[in-house]
Design an enzyme around this catalytic site. Sequence first.
Site, PDB file in Angstrom:
ATOM      1  N   LEU A 152      -5.388 -70.002 -21.590  1.00  0.00           N
ATOM      2  CA  LEU A 152      -4.550 -68.870 -21.140  1.00  0.00           C
ATOM      3  C   LEU A 152      -3.194 -69.407 -20.663  1.00  0.00           C
ATOM      4  CD1 LEU A 152      -5.022 -65.706 -20.771  1.00  0.00           C
ATOM      5  CD2 LEU A 152      -5.083 -66.226 -18.330  1.00  0.00           C
ATOM      6  N   GLY A 153      -2.448 -69.959 -21.621  1.00  0.00           N
ATOM      7  CA  GLY A 153      -1.101 -70.438 -21.323  1.00  0.00           C
ATOM      8  C   GLY A 153      -0.095 -69.371 -21.709  1.00  0.00           C
ATOM      9  N   ARG A 154       1.093 -69.822 -22.146  1.00  0.00           N
ATOM     10  CA  ARG A 154       2.142 -68.861 -22.516  1.00  0.00           C
ATOM     11  C   ARG A 154       1.649 -67.916 -23.618  1.00  0.00           C
ATOM     12  NH1 ARG A 154       5.474 -74.007 -21.818  1.00  0.00           N
ATOM     13  NH2 ARG A 154       4.010 -74.627 -23.433  1.00  0.00           N
ATOM     14  N   ILE A 155       1.115 -68.499 -24.705  1.00  0.00           N
ATOM     15  CA  ILE A 155       0.681 -67.652 -25.822  1.00  0.00           C
ATOM     16  C   ILE A 155      -0.596 -66.903 -25.453  1.00  0.00           C
ATOM     17  CG2 ILE A 155      -0.042 -67.626 -28.248  1.00  0.00           C
ATOM     18  CD1 ILE A 155       1.670 -70.196 -28.621  1.00  0.00           C
ATOM     19  N   ARG A 175      -8.798 -75.410 -17.841  1.00  0.00           N
ATOM     20  CA  ARG A 175      -9.256 -76.391 -16.850  1.00  0.00           C
ATOM     21  C   ARG A 175      -9.096 -75.873 -15.435  1.00  0.00           C
ATOM     22  NH1 ARG A 175      -5.431 -80.800 -19.307  1.00  0.00           N
ATOM     23  NH2 ARG A 175      -4.208 -78.879 -19.194  1.00  0.00           N
ATOM     24  N   ARG A 232      -5.181 -74.968 -32.434  1.00  0.00           N
ATOM     25  CA  ARG A 232      -5.187 -76.142 -33.312  1.00  0.00           C
ATOM     26  C   ARG A 232      -6.566 -76.271 -33.958  1.00  0.00           C
ATOM     27  NH1 ARG A 232      -0.565 -76.130 -33.629  1.00  0.00           N
ATOM     28  NH2 ARG A 232       0.965 -77.713 -33.062  1.00  0.00           N
ATOM     29  N   ASP A 256      -5.978 -69.495 -38.429  1.00  0.00           N
ATOM     30  CA  ASP A 256      -4.607 -69.806 -38.832  1.00  0.00           C
ATOM     31  C   ASP A 256      -4.393 -71.311 -38.872  1.00  0.00           C
ATOM     32  OD1 ASP A 256      -1.875 -69.189 -39.482  1.00  0.00           O
ATOM     33  OD2 ASP A 256      -1.304 -69.627 -37.412  1.00  0.00           O
ATOM     34  N   GLU A 261      -4.864 -79.871 -42.245  1.00  0.00           N
ATOM     35  CA  GLU A 261      -3.927 -79.007 -42.988  1.00  0.00           C
ATOM     36  C   GLU A 261      -3.065 -79.834 -43.945  1.00  0.00           C
ATOM     37  OE1 GLU A 261      -1.812 -76.905 -39.920  1.00  0.00           O
ATOM     38  OE2 GLU A 261      -3.661 -76.035 -39.143  1.00  0.00           O
ATOM     39  N   HIS A 279      -1.393 -71.428 -41.454  1.00  0.00           N
ATOM     40  CA  HIS A 279      -0.660 -71.830 -40.245  1.00  0.00           C
ATOM     41  C   HIS A 279       0.709 -71.135 -40.178  1.00  0.00           C
ATOM     42  CE1 HIS A 279      -0.148 -75.299 -37.135  1.00  0.00           C
ATOM     43  NE2 HIS A 279       0.545 -74.231 -36.776  1.00  0.00           N
TER      44      HIS A 279
END
Length: 320
Positions: A152-155, A175, A232, A256, A261, A279
């Site tokens: 649950l960061g920026r994105i 974490r 990722r 995605d 990749e 991606h």
Amino acid sequence: MSLVPILMPSPMMPHVVEALEGAFALEKAWLAPDPAAFLAGVAPRIRGIAAGGHVRVDGPLFDRLPRLEIVSSFGVGYDHIDAREAGRRGITVTNTPDVLTDEVADLAIGLLLATIRHLPQVDRYVREGRWLEKPYQLTPTLRGRKVGILGLGRIGKAVARRLEGFGVAISYHGRTRQADVPYRYHESLLGMAEAVDVLVSVAPGGAETSGIVNAAVFRALGPTGIFINVGRGSVVDEPALIEALRSETILSAGLDVFADEPRVPPELIAMGHVVLLPHVGSASVETRRAMGQLVVDNLLSWFAGEGPLTPVPETPWPAT
Ligand code: NAP
Ligand code: 8YV
């Protein structure tokens, strides 16, 4: 006055190349007939790197660049850069946060809806003329679902804000518990997977997260479970995901990002019920342009003596 030499190991967007050529002595390694010999020639002079794609930037490269001061990387994720090692050597690393947050979050929601409501499949159904035979089968629904966000960061937060509008229950795992968010925190990923039926991964790559979405997590997610990955590919144990999809341990997945990749496992390609994207989370003209500009601006700011604009946490500025 001579221009500062900057190394560009792999191709970048034309506007980035143009802007850097206007301000620096840009060394475009990938255009050289023998990139290794080219690098050996320019290495003693290089003071900055403009890093596109996922070219590995780590100790062995740093060893060859004695005057390196800054690595300005395209993309918010920088798992292909050994930022800790850079920090130890006093080299600053920058990435491109924030300018892509909303674009990637939009894509994550699109991918979730496409996966649950079979959007690629129903498009194919119409094109193949099969609607003329009978209506498409009924699909699963987002209604009443519980969504767990890994990272649950920026994105992740931008995804959660969008999900609020869909009226679903939202929880997260990372974490650390975040005091200022209204979502339920799970101390363990497995605990969250047991409590939800949609898992959205927006966690960064790297050694700490490698393979943490594993067979046990898929078992916990259960037979109605949907797995969405816009973070990722390395975060997932991909063979375990393939097996979970094959054995109907989970219902479906929207991906995605992948472990290797642009090679996507043939087993996933053969599965008509999963949604696979190349991606493209940040891949709009406007957002990629803004990311490229930030790569340029970080280098301009640094060599104007004004420090980096967006240093990664491993190389804080001013240095602590
Ligand atoms: P961010 O703000 O740094 O958020 C990362 C989140 O992951 C943090 O909330 C962090 O929370 C959590 N996290 C980090 N290590 C973890 C661990 N070991 N276990 C569990 N959670 C962990 O980064 P962002 O800007 O949101 O970007 C997130 C990632 O999205 C990028 O690193 C990149 O890999 C990916 N991305 C993909 C695309 C695409 O095109 N698909 C585009 C942009 C970004 P804690 O610190 O509390 O653990
Ligand atoms: C980019 C991404 O496509 O920012 C990231 O971390 O994954 C994407 O926005 C990628 O980094 C550029 O190759």
